[in-house]
Write a protein that holds these residues in place. Structure first.
Motif, PDB file in Angstrom:
ATOM      1  N   TRP A 159     -23.205  16.199  19.917  1.00 19.10           N
ATOM      2  CA  TRP A 159     -24.631  15.877  19.846  1.00 19.10           C
ATOM      3  C   TRP A 159     -24.982  15.663  18.373  1.00 19.10           C
ATOM      4  CZ3 TRP A 159     -28.737  20.157  21.263  1.00 19.10           C
ATOM      5  CH2 TRP A 159     -30.027  19.623  21.161  1.00 19.10           C
ATOM      6  N   LEU A 160     -25.542  14.482  18.051  1.00 15.61           N
ATOM      7  CA  LEU A 160     -25.801  14.101  16.672  1.00 15.61           C
ATOM      8  C   LEU A 160     -27.273  13.773  16.451  1.00 15.61           C
ATOM      9  CD1 LEU A 160     -22.716  13.270  17.267  1.00 15.61           C
ATOM     10  CD2 LEU A 160     -22.989  11.715  15.330  1.00 15.61           C
ATOM     11  N   ASN A 161     -27.684  13.875  15.192  1.00 14.31           N
ATOM     12  CA  ASN A 161     -28.975  13.308  14.806  1.00 14.31           C
ATOM     13  C   ASN A 161     -28.752  11.946  14.156  1.00 14.31           C
ATOM     14  OD1 ASN A 161     -28.005  14.014  12.277  1.00 14.31           O
ATOM     15  ND2 ASN A 161     -29.912  14.963  11.579  1.00 14.31           N
ATOM     16  N   SER A 162     -29.835  11.285  13.792  1.00 20.85           N
ATOM     17  CA  SER A 162     -29.733   9.926  13.259  1.00 20.85           C
ATOM     18  C   SER A 162     -28.996   9.895  11.922  1.00 20.85           C
ATOM     19  CB  SER A 162     -31.130   9.322  13.090  1.00 20.85           C
ATOM     20  OG  SER A 162     -31.788   9.232  14.340  1.00 20.85           O
ATOM     21  N   ALA A 163     -29.224  10.899  11.081  1.00 21.45           N
ATOM     22  CA  ALA A 163     -28.562  10.928   9.777  1.00 21.45           C
ATOM     23  C   ALA A 163     -27.049  11.039   9.937  1.00 21.45           C
ATOM     24  CB  ALA A 163     -29.097  12.097   8.948  1.00 21.45           C
ATOM     25  N   ALA A 164     -26.600  11.832  10.889  1.00 20.79           N
ATOM     26  CA  ALA A 164     -25.155  11.954  11.142  1.00 20.79           C
ATOM     27  C   ALA A 164     -24.596  10.658  11.703  1.00 20.79           C
ATOM     28  CB  ALA A 164     -24.886  13.109  12.101  1.00 20.79           C
ATOM     29  N   HIS A 189     -21.529   8.609   9.872  1.00 26.97           N
ATOM     30  CA  HIS A 189     -20.239   8.390  10.531  1.00 26.97           C
ATOM     31  C   HIS A 189     -20.113   6.994  11.136  1.00 26.97           C
ATOM     32  CE1 HIS A 189     -18.889  12.540  10.051  1.00 26.97           C
ATOM     33  NE2 HIS A 189     -20.125  12.926  10.366  1.00 26.97           N
ATOM     34  N   GLY A 190     -21.141   6.185  10.999  1.00 25.69           N
ATOM     35  CA  GLY A 190     -21.058   4.812  11.460  1.00 25.69           C
ATOM     36  C   GLY A 190     -20.925   4.666  12.956  1.00 25.69           C
ATOM     37  N   VAL A 191     -21.658   5.503  13.710  1.00 25.93           N
ATOM     38  CA  VAL A 191     -21.571   5.445  15.164  1.00 25.93           C
ATOM     39  C   VAL A 191     -22.922   5.040  15.738  1.00 25.93           C
ATOM     40  CG1 VAL A 191     -19.734   7.168  15.281  1.00 25.93           C
ATOM     41  CG2 VAL A 191     -22.121   7.911  15.443  1.00 25.93           C
ATOM     42  N   THR A 192     -22.856   4.413  16.903  1.00 27.22           N
ATOM     43  CA  THR A 192     -24.063   4.059  17.648  1.00 27.22           C
ATOM     44  C   THR A 192     -24.268   5.098  18.736  1.00 27.22           C
ATOM     45  OG1 THR A 192     -23.719   1.708  17.227  1.00 27.22           O
ATOM     46  CG2 THR A 192     -25.184   2.305  19.060  1.00 27.22           C
ATOM     47  N   LEU A 193     -25.428   5.708  18.744  1.00 27.53           N
ATOM     48  CA  LEU A 193     -25.700   6.788  19.687  1.00 27.53           C
ATOM     49  C   LEU A 193     -26.340   6.276  20.959  1.00 27.53           C
ATOM     50  CD1 LEU A 193     -27.189   9.506  17.303  1.00 27.53           C
ATOM     51  CD2 LEU A 193     -24.875   9.411  18.252  1.00 27.53           C
ATOM     52  N   PRO A 194     -26.003   6.860  22.103  1.00 28.47           N
ATOM     53  CA  PRO A 194     -26.785   6.614  23.313  1.00 28.47           C
ATOM     54  C   PRO A 194     -28.149   7.284  23.185  1.00 28.47           C
ATOM     55  CG  PRO A 194     -25.120   8.291  23.713  1.00 28.47           C
ATOM     56  CD  PRO A 194     -24.876   7.776  22.318  1.00 28.47           C
ATOM     57  N   ASP A 195     -29.001   7.085  24.173  1.00 33.58           N
ATOM     58  CA  ASP A 195     -30.378   7.572  24.078  1.00 33.58           C
ATOM     59  C   ASP A 195     -30.453   9.079  23.865  1.00 33.58           C
ATOM     60  OD1 ASP A 195     -31.260   5.005  24.417  1.00 33.58           O
ATOM     61  OD2 ASP A 195     -31.657   5.217  26.570  1.00 33.58           O
ATOM     62  N   ASP A 196     -29.523   9.835  24.456  1.00 29.69           N
ATOM     63  CA  ASP A 196     -29.596  11.295  24.331  1.00 29.69           C
ATOM     64  C   ASP A 196     -28.905  11.824  23.079  1.00 29.69           C
ATOM     65  OD1 ASP A 196     -26.961  10.935  25.005  1.00 29.69           O
ATOM     66  OD2 ASP A 196     -27.020  12.129  26.843  1.00 29.69           O
ATOM     67  N   GLY A 197     -28.307  10.926  22.291  1.00 31.69           N
ATOM     68  CA  GLY A 197     -27.664  11.360  21.061  1.00 31.69           C
ATOM     69  C   GLY A 197     -26.333  12.052  21.241  1.00 31.69           C
ATOM     70  N   VAL A 198     -25.755  11.956  22.427  1.00 30.36           N
ATOM     71  CA  VAL A 198     -24.511  12.667  22.733  1.00 30.36           C
ATOM     72  C   VAL A 198     -23.368  11.674  22.889  1.00 30.36           C
ATOM     73  CG1 VAL A 198     -23.329  14.204  24.345  1.00 30.36           C
ATOM     74  CG2 VAL A 198     -25.759  14.558  23.841  1.00 30.36           C
ATOM     75  N   LEU A 199     -22.328  11.849  22.083  1.00 32.92           N
ATOM     76  CA  LEU A 199     -21.091  11.094  22.243  1.00 32.92           C
ATOM     77  C   LEU A 199     -20.171  11.858  23.180  1.00 32.92           C
ATOM     78  CD1 LEU A 199     -20.364  10.144  18.511  1.00 32.92           C
ATOM     79  CD2 LEU A 199     -21.567   8.784  20.241  1.00 32.92           C
ATOM     80  N   ARG A 200     -19.554  11.143  24.096  1.00 34.31           N
ATOM     81  CA  ARG A 200     -18.700  11.795  25.089  1.00 34.31           C
ATOM     82  C   ARG A 200     -17.289  11.218  25.061  1.00 34.31           C
ATOM     83  NH1 ARG A 200     -23.864  11.367  26.993  1.00 34.31           N
ATOM     84  NH2 ARG A 200     -24.792  13.285  27.848  1.00 34.31           N
ATOM     85  N   GLU A 201     -16.332  12.038  25.425  1.00 31.95           N
ATOM     86  CA  GLU A 201     -14.928  11.664  25.587  1.00 31.95           C
ATOM     87  C   GLU A 201     -14.379  10.972  24.334  1.00 31.95           C
ATOM     88  OE1 GLU A 201     -13.529  13.220  27.903  1.00 31.95           O
ATOM     89  OE2 GLU A 201     -15.395  13.828  28.830  1.00 31.95           O
ATOM     90  N   ASP A 202     -13.834   9.763  24.443  1.00 32.57           N
ATOM     91  CA  ASP A 202     -13.115   9.160  23.323  1.00 32.57           C
ATOM     92  C   ASP A 202     -13.982   9.030  22.066  1.00 32.57           C
ATOM     93  OD1 ASP A 202     -10.809   8.967  24.779  1.00 32.57           O
ATOM     94  OD2 ASP A 202     -11.032   6.842  25.271  1.00 32.57           O
ATOM     95  N   ALA A 203     -15.260   8.698  22.248  1.00 35.90           N
ATOM     96  CA  ALA A 203     -16.144   8.594  21.086  1.00 35.90           C
ATOM     97  C   ALA A 203     -16.307   9.948  20.412  1.00 35.90           C
ATOM     98  CB  ALA A 203     -17.508   8.050  21.508  1.00 35.90           C
ATOM     99  N   CYS A 204     -16.383  10.997  21.205  1.00 34.52           N
ATOM    100  CA  CYS A 204     -16.460  12.354  20.657  1.00 34.52           C
ATOM    101  C   CYS A 204     -15.164  12.727  19.959  1.00 34.52           C
ATOM    102  CB  CYS A 204     -16.767  13.341  21.784  1.00 34.52           C
ATOM    103  SG  CYS A 204     -16.630  15.082  21.302  1.00 34.52           S
ATOM    104  N   PHE A 205     -14.030  12.438  20.594  1.00 33.73           N
ATOM    105  CA  PHE A 205     -12.738  12.802  20.002  1.00 33.73           C
ATOM    106  C   PHE A 205     -12.556  12.146  18.633  1.00 33.73           C
ATOM    107  CE2 PHE A 205     -11.071  12.945  24.635  1.00 33.73           C
ATOM    108  CZ  PHE A 205     -11.685  14.167  24.830  1.00 33.73           C
ATOM    109  N   ALA A 206     -12.976  10.888  18.533  1.00 36.15           N
ATOM    110  CA  ALA A 206     -12.827  10.181  17.256  1.00 36.15           C
ATOM    111  C   ALA A 206     -13.644  10.857  16.158  1.00 36.15           C
ATOM    112  CB  ALA A 206     -13.244   8.724  17.415  1.00 36.15           C
TER     113      ALA A 206
END
Length: 505
Positions: free
Chosen positions: A154-159, A163-180
């Protein structure tokens, strides 16, 4: 059997080849009469009635009736992440997204310019994570919060910007995106990380641990060769992820091989592949949909490796002598992985095996697949399982049914998901309870002897002449202890190849 090149930093310096030792006045679990154990050359040279061992020149250590058991192995850990947990914001006690936000706000108010947290479990929360919630309390301080199951961040916008990631609406990266992202967080200077890992290893040795199987998502051979060369108190088998399989094959690595220069402490482990998600993230792949996920993109969970990719991957690993170790949690994932093992015609392990069909238990046995299980997850997840696997929990964490079918069990923690302490896993396997609650599906409990045997990497539940002198000395008879006593078992000493890695005698 090679010997330990070094010991924990709180012990005196010892030679590479430990001197012969006589453990006098010991007791073996379930036995009344004391014995003496003669350790020499890294092995158990003799076990004799107390006072009867012939061990000239051996250093005598009085155990005063303490119990000696085979040293304990944790068959599934992420050791670097476990070492980092104590240095991150603790979130395991949070019961809502709002409470997590309060903890983050307090950390920022205390001067934190960035926040890394671990351990939240949102499966039973009444509210939900969101980027906006973290943005409101952290502002421009990057916040990355890793879920307890390691399958979500679970990330905020600054994070997200850092880290150069695009967040879904809930701000939670799951599975492969999280592992990376977790791999980025784990990219710590070798010297610093090695020190943290060494501290974690010493804590493990103090709980009777002599070895672990490490499944960090990085090329681990060089890390462990470096650590062992500098002195290390544990045996380590390191896993090989898909992105590193070809490298391992080119180097000629095979499961069980010793890594040169490590004194036999470091060996090649299995070919790890993750085929589904987790229960708390509601991504474990199941035959039945998750309640409340109607219309969701993945209402049954998520298959992360297509079958037509899984089979050739397992086949390639097997053909090159690297035993597959496959993550599967949901019942559909476990069934599919068993299909793949059968198609390849090889053995290996299924890591987790949390929800199974009864028919698939028999397939584990017929195919010779090890069930590498983490009993404490049943205690952490019982309420989440009751909600999301409602009507199926008699098929969850089926240790007794697997054991009765003749399936080999290998107990572990999945640290940091659960603590790196095999006595906690043994307690959960035996009692199916924690914190004074009624046992959860006690019909799936196993006896202490079986749980101990599943925690010693094939050494069984009792020490034997000729076996490796990898031992734990404990204060209570594990065969007679209650599940609460097992959970907090006092450990007086730990030895690897006859050398002390922990000693409180």
């Amino acid at each position: 059997m090679s010997v330990v090149p070094g010991v924990s930093r709180d012990l005196d310096e010892r030679p590479e080849a430990p001197e012969p030792v006589l453990l006098a006045g010991a007791r073996l679990p379930g036995a009344a009469d004391p014995v003496d154990l003669h350790l020499e050359g890294g092995r158990i040279a003799a076990i004799a009635p107390a006072g009867g061992a012939d061990a000239p020149g051996a250093r005598r250590i009085e155990l005063d009736g303490r119990y000696v058991v085979p040293g304990l192995h944790d068959r599934h850990v992420h050791l670097s992440q476990w070492a980092m947990v104590s240095r991150r914001l603790e979130l395991s006690g949070a019961t809502s997204a709002a409470e997590v936000a309060e903890l983050v706000a307090a950390s920022v108010a205390e001067g934190a310019t960035e926040v890394a947290g671990f351990g939240y479990r949102d499966g039973l929360w009444a509210d939900a994570p969101s980027t906006a919630l973290l943005d409101a309390v952290a502002g421009e301080a990057p916040v990355v919060l890793v879920a307890a199951d390691l399958h979500a961040c679970w990330l905020n916008s600054a994070a997200a910007r850092r880290h150069g990631v695009t967040l879904p609406d809930d701000g939670v990266l799951r599975e492969d995106a999280c592992f990376a992202l977790v791999r980025e967080l784990d990219d710590v200077a070798d010297e610093l990380l090695d020190g943290w890992v060494a501290d974690a290893a010493d804590r493990a040795a103090a709980r009777g641990v002599v070895g672990v199987v490490d499944y960090e998502m990085r090329w681990n051979r060089d890390d462990w060769a470096r650590r062992a060369a500098g002195g290390f108190p544990l045996r380590v088998a390191f896993g090989i992820y898909p992105q590193h399989l070809e490298r391992a094959i080119e180097l000629g690595l095979r499961t069980g091989d010793e890594v040169a220069g490590t004194g036999g402490l470091v060996t090649v482990g299995g070919a790890k592949v993750i085929t589904d998600g987790s229960l708390n993230t509601r991504t474990a792949w199941c035959f039945d949909p998750y309640p409340g996920l109607a219309g969701h993109e993945h209402p049954y969970g998520l298959a992360t490796v297509p079958y037509d990719e899984l089979v050739p991957h397992l086949r390639r690993a097997h053909e090159h002598g690297i035993t597959p170790a496959v993550h599967a949690i949901g019942d559909r994932a476990n069934a599919r992985v068993l299909d793949a093992f059968e198609a390849v015609g090889c053995t290996g392990s299924i890591e987790h095996a949390q929800l199974l069909r009864h028919d698939d238990v028999a397939r584990f046995a017929r195919l010779g697949i090890i069930a590498s299980v983490q009993p404490e997850h049943a205690m952490d997840d019982r309420d989440v399982a009751d909600r999301y696997w409602a009507g199926r929990t008699e098929r969850a964490f089926m240790l007794a049914e697997l054991a009765a079918a003749g399936v080999e069990l290998a107990l572990g923690s999945d640290a940091p998901v659960a603590p790196l302490d095999p006595w906690i896993a043994i307690s959960a396997a035996v009692g199916r309870t924690r914190d004074g609650r009624a046992p959860w599906h006690p019909e799936q409990a196993i006896e202490a002897r079986a749980a101990l045997a599943a925690s010693t990497n094939g050494a069984g539940a009792e020490v034997r002449v000729g076996g490796a002198a990898d031992l734990a000395v404990v204060e209570l008879d594990p065969f007679a202890a209650t599940s609460d006593e097992l959970r907090t078992m006092p450990v007086a000493a730990t030895l690897v190849a006859g050398a002390f890695t922990h000693r409180a005698l």
